[in-house]
Design an enzyme around this catalytic site. Structure first.
Site, PDB file in Angstrom:
ATOM      1  N   LEU A 168      27.300  22.426  20.814  1.00  0.00           N
ATOM      2  CA  LEU A 168      27.500  22.713  22.241  1.00  0.00           C
ATOM      3  C   LEU A 168      26.497  23.757  22.743  1.00  0.00           C
ATOM      4  O   LEU A 168      26.319  24.806  22.122  1.00  0.00           O
ATOM      5  CB  LEU A 168      28.924  23.249  22.443  1.00  0.00           C
ATOM      6  CG  LEU A 168      29.271  23.769  23.836  1.00  0.00           C
ATOM      7  CD1 LEU A 168      29.428  22.626  24.834  1.00  0.00           C
ATOM      8  CD2 LEU A 168      30.552  24.615  23.804  1.00  0.00           C
ATOM      9  N   HIS A 206      40.437  39.920  34.622  1.00  0.00           N
ATOM     10  CA  HIS A 206      39.198  39.534  33.929  1.00  0.00           C
ATOM     11  C   HIS A 206      39.436  39.394  32.426  1.00  0.00           C
ATOM     12  O   HIS A 206      38.895  38.509  31.772  1.00  0.00           O
ATOM     13  CB  HIS A 206      38.094  40.572  34.197  1.00  0.00           C
ATOM     14  CG  HIS A 206      37.665  40.612  35.641  1.00  0.00           C
ATOM     15  ND1 HIS A 206      37.410  39.479  36.370  1.00  0.00           N
ATOM     16  CD2 HIS A 206      37.440  41.649  36.489  1.00  0.00           C
ATOM     17  CE1 HIS A 206      37.061  39.813  37.604  1.00  0.00           C
ATOM     18  NE2 HIS A 206      37.077  41.115  37.703  1.00  0.00           N
ATOM     19  N   ASP A 214      36.981  31.364  39.059  1.00  0.00           N
ATOM     20  CA  ASP A 214      37.388  32.220  40.168  1.00  0.00           C
ATOM     21  C   ASP A 214      38.890  32.483  40.138  1.00  0.00           C
ATOM     22  O   ASP A 214      39.658  31.623  39.708  1.00  0.00           O
ATOM     23  CB  ASP A 214      36.984  31.522  41.477  1.00  0.00           C
ATOM     24  CG  ASP A 214      36.913  32.483  42.637  1.00  0.00           C
ATOM     25  OD1 ASP A 214      37.019  33.705  42.413  1.00  0.00           O
ATOM     26  OD2 ASP A 214      36.748  32.006  43.769  1.00  0.00           O
TER      27      ASP A 214
HETATM   28  C1  FPP Z   1      35.878  35.673  39.677  1.00  0.00           C
HETATM   29  O1  FPP Z   1      37.182  36.139  39.951  1.00  0.00           O
HETATM   30  C2  FPP Z   1      35.480  36.039  38.353  1.00  0.00           C
HETATM   31  C3  FPP Z   1      34.379  36.800  38.048  1.00  0.00           C
HETATM   32  C4  FPP Z   1      33.478  37.361  39.054  1.00  0.00           C
HETATM   33  C5  FPP Z   1      34.063  37.125  36.659  1.00  0.00           C
HETATM   34  C6  FPP Z   1      34.279  36.042  35.669  1.00  0.00           C
HETATM   35  C7  FPP Z   1      34.286  36.680  34.352  1.00  0.00           C
HETATM   36  C8  FPP Z   1      35.080  36.406  33.305  1.00  0.00           C
HETATM   37  C9  FPP Z   1      36.051  35.284  33.269  1.00  0.00           C
HETATM   38  C10 FPP Z   1      35.049  37.250  32.091  1.00  0.00           C
HETATM   39  C11 FPP Z   1      33.717  37.718  31.602  1.00  0.00           C
HETATM   40  C12 FPP Z   1      32.940  36.687  30.901  1.00  0.00           C
HETATM   41  C13 FPP Z   1      32.496  36.757  29.631  1.00  0.00           C
HETATM   42  C14 FPP Z   1      31.513  35.763  29.161  1.00  0.00           C
HETATM   43  C15 FPP Z   1      32.941  37.769  28.674  1.00  0.00           C
HETATM   44  P1  FPP Z   1      37.397  37.201  41.100  1.00  0.00           P
HETATM   45  O2  FPP Z   1      37.325  38.556  40.513  1.00  0.00           O
HETATM   46  O3  FPP Z   1      36.396  36.966  42.197  1.00  0.00           O
HETATM   47  O4  FPP Z   1      38.840  36.863  41.557  1.00  0.00           O
HETATM   48  P2  FPP Z   1      39.422  36.871  43.050  1.00  0.00           P
HETATM   49  O5  FPP Z   1      38.612  35.872  43.831  1.00  0.00           O
HETATM   50  O6  FPP Z   1      40.838  36.461  42.849  1.00  0.00           O
HETATM   51  O7  FPP Z   1      39.282  38.258  43.563  1.00  0.00           O
END
Ligand code: FPP
Length: 244
Positions: free
Chosen positions: A135, A38, A21
């Protein structure tokens, strides 16, 4: 710099789950669009996968995209889907070389129209790596913990209805056998970055006795040192599994 003691392999978790997150906030602090966060999040993930592999951790589960994330703007969903495709196209051979077994937790075929290339790439990654013995990398995608439990209940209900299963014979083990993580150890450690104190419908069954580790670090900043701190904290926990 102080010398770091090696982590005690006997005290490492077998299964680590991570709610990655804080990508959006990380980008906002830099005056950049959320998608920039991201992108940086994928880089962080790459290192954490590597380190998990090096440490001999059995399974790593990361929350990449929930069933609710489709509600985000078309631009953000599009960017995440783009990153996903790029990741599975570019990284597959290296992960395969490292003997990593890729699994997707979630409903791949239920992803919306327009994600056919992603669906094909995901199926290919699963197929290519399914006999690997290193893994286990679970990517939770179009995933919800409640949906996973309902899905398992349906399988058992159908068997009970056709007479091939005695409902009285259902146990925690036979139920868990119908979850995406059927043959994996239960989650020992769940990490959530960016300080939120929620489970967000992630691995509801598998986290029954998981140790929580919450850090204010935003996901793109979660590096090897941060992971090490989480693993050290875990190794100092006294797990009682409901006992005294
Ligand atoms: C949460 O941060 C993150 C996500 C919803 C996406 C997580 C995805 C990745 C790390 C990359 C994609 C993965 C792969 C496997 C290629 P948020 O956007 O909710 O952040 P915020 O809470 O600060 O708004």
């Amino acid at each position: 710099m102080t010398e770091q003691l090696p982590l005690d392999p006997a005290k490492l978790p077998q299964h680590v789950a991570i709610i990655m997150d804080g990508n959006g906030r990380w980008a906002k602090r830099r005056g950049m669009p959320r998608t920039f966060g991201h992108k940086a999040g994928v880089e962080a993930l790459r290192e954490i996968i590597k380190m998990s592999d090096e440490l001999g951790i059995r399974a790593l589960t990361v929350y990449a995209f929930s069933t609710e994330n489709w509600k985000r703007s078309a631009e953000e969903v599009g960017a995440l889907m783009g990153l996903l495709l790029e990741y599975f196209t570019k990284e597959l051979e290296e992960l395969n070389r490292k003997n990593v077994c890729i699994r997707i937790l979630g409903d791949i075929d239920g992803m919306p129209r327009g994600t056919e290339r992603q669906q094909a790439a995901l199926h290919k990654a699963i197929e290519r790596t399914q006999t690997n013995t290193g893994l286990i990398l679970n990517i939770a995608l179009n995933y919800g913990g409640q949906q996973e439990i309902v899905r398992a209940a349906k399988v058992l209900a159908k068997r009970a209805a056709d007479g091939s299963l005695d409902p009285e014979s259902i146990t925690q083990e036979t139920f868990a056998a119908e979850l995406y993580t059927h043959d994996e150890p239960e989650v020992d450690l769940i990490i959530r970055t960016s300080g939120e104190l929620r489970l967000s419908n992630f691995l509801l069954w598998q986290c029954a006795y998981a140790e929580f580790y919450i850090t204010d670090t935003l996901w793109p900043d979660f590096d090897r040192n941060a992971y090490r701190e989480a693993l050290e904290a875990f190794s100092n926990r006294n797990r009682r599994f409901g006992g005294a």
